[in-house]
Enzyme design. Structure first.
Site, PDB file in Angstrom:
ATOM      1  N   CYS A  37       0.812  -1.226   0.000  1.00 40.66           N
ATOM      2  CA  CYS A  37       0.000   0.000   0.000  1.00 40.66           C
ATOM      3  C   CYS A  37       0.840   1.268   0.000  1.00 40.66           C
ATOM      4  O   CYS A  37       0.288   2.354   0.084  1.00 40.66           O
ATOM      5  CB  CYS A  37      -0.934  -0.003   1.208  1.00 40.66           C
ATOM      6  SG  CYS A  37      -0.041  -0.022   2.765  1.00 40.66           S
TER       7      CYS A  37
HETATM    8  C1  LIG Z   1       0.845  -4.897   3.138  1.00 40.92           C
HETATM    9  S1  LIG Z   1       1.988  -6.187   3.290  1.00 40.92           S
HETATM   10  C2  LIG Z   1       0.943  -7.573   3.574  1.00 40.92           C
HETATM   11  C3  LIG Z   1       0.822  -7.936   5.006  1.00 40.92           C
HETATM   12  C4  LIG Z   1       0.107  -9.225   5.268  1.00 40.92           C
HETATM   13  N1  LIG Z   1      -1.250  -9.247   4.774  1.00 40.92           N
HETATM   14  C5  LIG Z   1       0.119  -9.562   6.777  1.00 40.92           C
HETATM   15  O1  LIG Z   1      -0.924  -9.725   7.380  1.00 40.92           O
HETATM   16  O2  LIG Z   1       1.220  -9.613   7.342  1.00 40.92           O
HETATM   17  C6  LIG Z   1       2.498  -6.442   1.621  1.00 40.92           C
HETATM   18  C7  LIG Z   1       3.544  -7.530   1.473  1.00 40.92           C
HETATM   19  O3  LIG Z   1       3.841  -7.715   0.096  1.00 40.92           O
HETATM   20  C8  LIG Z   1       5.189  -8.149   0.003  1.00 40.92           C
HETATM   21  N2  LIG Z   1       5.657  -7.982  -1.368  1.00 40.92           N
HETATM   22  C9  LIG Z   1       6.013  -6.842  -2.000  1.00 40.92           C
HETATM   23  N3  LIG Z   1       6.419  -7.107  -3.255  1.00 40.92           N
HETATM   24  C10 LIG Z   1       6.291  -8.438  -3.442  1.00 40.92           C
HETATM   25  C11 LIG Z   1       6.554  -9.302  -4.530  1.00 40.92           C
HETATM   26  N4  LIG Z   1       7.003  -8.826  -5.696  1.00 40.92           N
HETATM   27  N5  LIG Z   1       6.328 -10.616  -4.382  1.00 40.92           N
HETATM   28  C12 LIG Z   1       5.863 -11.101  -3.199  1.00 40.92           C
HETATM   29  N6  LIG Z   1       5.597 -10.330  -2.127  1.00 40.92           N
HETATM   30  C13 LIG Z   1       5.824  -9.020  -2.241  1.00 40.92           C
HETATM   31  C14 LIG Z   1       5.893  -7.242   0.999  1.00 40.92           C
HETATM   32  O4  LIG Z   1       7.146  -7.791   1.387  1.00 40.92           O
HETATM   33  C15 LIG Z   1       4.881  -7.181   2.134  1.00 40.92           C
HETATM   34  O5  LIG Z   1       5.156  -8.148   3.114  1.00 40.92           O
END
Ligand SMILES: C[S@@+](CC[C@H](N)C(=O)[O-])C[C@H]1O[C@@H](n2cnc3c(N)ncnc32)[C@H](O)[C@@H]1O
Length: 404
Positions: A90
């Site tokens: 986000c």
């Molecule tokens: C808003 S957080 C989600 C948190 C999760 N719903 C929780 O309850 O902990 C978004 C996540 O997306 C991951 N992310 C970002 N880019 C990504 C990618 N290309 N592939 C996989 N994960 C990714 C980030 O590391 C982050 O942990």
């Protein structure tokens, strides 16, 4: 041209009797969504997360579940996936982010979800993000995502939900979008509503949370709860909120209490320390509050019956409401509140199990400046407690300098 939904204009089929769905958790972080869903009886079959520290947590907490790294290299969802769950990044949509919207490098990753769904449409999709996405560029990001879901044949509903509705003393609102190919997502997400709970507005006698890194508008000030825990801050680093206790002391909470403020068991993110101690705050701040995900999970197994009577169709250019739905013909405003449940939050002071760390001199001075410049009502005794805290830390600081 948009694909017409099978149930265009009619009420969609009721959710099936099956209680347990097979979940693919994309952008899983430390698994807030997946933990909540599993508490409601659903089973996680795949986790996708590319952050090393988060992966260390997932590896231990969801032992045996397939863990994939970068979503861009995932060719398709597992064959029998029934629910795709994703709290997509986000940073580009939140107020503290760059406001690049869905063009931003991070938030545009939501298109990866849509790519996966185009390859394999699954019965249910659950997305989560910050409420600012309703307002940024007049809700363009949300309209774009829901429009794509409609093109894929989904009905959808979204709702802003406050974590305090589930008894957590954290003022945290998030938007949950639920889409379904065959069922009525409104029955799951919008049917249950509790009248909002009243909270103390005055800071007298209760603990107050705040961020000293935010502006003067009082955004970060929260009475008898903490403001939303964050993965990042206006100054670019994840920071714990401060807490002003009724006795005048100023602390930052212990990470174990921060985990509990998100509904995780204490020490849930401990495995992240293998990668580095500092990651835990960021991971906890990014997570979905577990009891909110659990509530949605339970409703998926046992939906109610949503009554759309009185829900008006949105007109072109209308601001997006805090809850809405689309069953094929136009977007409708829902009156569903941010309070699906009504569990009176525990007082913040009673909730905290650990003593926390005294707030640093720099942070305390920052808070003092912010309070002076703001219109917040802070009882006089609290102001003098803050002054005492600053005086004490200044003396200690001066002594330490002399001794050095
Ligand atoms: C808003 S957080 C989600 C948190 C999760 N719903 C929780 O309850 O902990 C978004 C996540 O997306 C991951 N992310 C970002 N880019 C990504 C990618 N290309 N592939 C996989 N994960 C990714 C980030 O590391 C982050 O942990």
């Amino acid at each position: 041209m948009r694909r017409r939904m099978a149930t265009h204009g009619k009420k969609a089929a009721k959710v099936g009797r099956r209680r347990s769905l097979k979940v693919a958790g994309i952008f899983a972080g430390v698994g807030g969504l997946e933990l909540g869903l599993s508490r409601a009886g659903h089973v996680t079959k795949l986790l996708v997360e590319n952050d090393r520290a988060a992966r260390a947590v997932l590896g231990e907490r969801f032992e045996g579940v397939r863990l994939h790294g970068n979503v861009t290299t995932l060719s398709r969802l597992p064959a029998r996936t029934e629910l795709l769950a994703a709290g997509f990044p986000c940073q580009d949509l939140s107020q503290v982010g760059q406001l690049a919207g869905l063009k931003g490098e991070k938030s545009s990753l939501v298109f990866e979800i849509l790519r996966l769904l185009r390859r394999r449409r699954v019965p249910w999709v659950l997305l989560e993000n910050v409420p600012f996405m309703l307002y940024a560029s007049r809700g363009r990001a949300l309209r774009l995502i829901t429009g794509e879901l409609e093109d894929l044949g989904y009905h959808w509903a979204y709702r802003t939900i406050d974590s305090r509705a589930f008894g957590l003393p954290q003022r945290r609102e998030r938007v949950f979008i639920l889409a379904s190919l065959e069922n009525d997502p409104r029955d799951v997400l919008l049917a249950e509503d509790a009248a909002s709970v009243s909270f103390p507005r005055r800071a007298t006698g209760v603990a107050c949370g705040f961020y000293w890194t935010e502006g003067n508008r009082g955004l970060g000030w929260a009475v008898d709860c903490v403001p939303p825990l964050k993965g990042g801050s206006g100054i670019g680093i994840p920071s714990a909120p401060g807490i002003l206790l009724p006795d005048g002391s100023l602390i930052t909470p212990d990470i174990r209490d921060a985990e509990r403020l998100q509904g995780f068991p204490s020490r849930w993110t401990l495995p992240a320390t293998k990668v580095g101690e500092r990651h835990r705050w960021r991971l906890v701040g990014n997570a979905v509050s577990v009891p909110v995900a659990e509530w949605i999970g339970r409703r998926l197994g046992k939906p109610g019956e949503y009554d759309p009577e009185g829900d008006e169709r949105l007109r072109r250019g209308d601001t997006l409401p805090r809850a809405a739905w689309c069953m094929g013909e136009g977007v409708h405003r829902s009156g569903a509140s941010a309070w699906p449940a009504r569990r009176q939050p525990r007082a913040l002071l009673d909730f905290l199990l650990h003593s926390g760390k005294p707030l640093s001199l720099k942070a305390a001075v920052g808070l003092q400046k912010r309070l002076r410049a703001s219109s917040l009502h802070v009882p006089r005794e609290r102001e003098s407690a803050l002054r005492n805290h600053i005086d004490r830390l200044s003396r200690e600081d001066a002594k330490a300098r002399l001794a050095a």
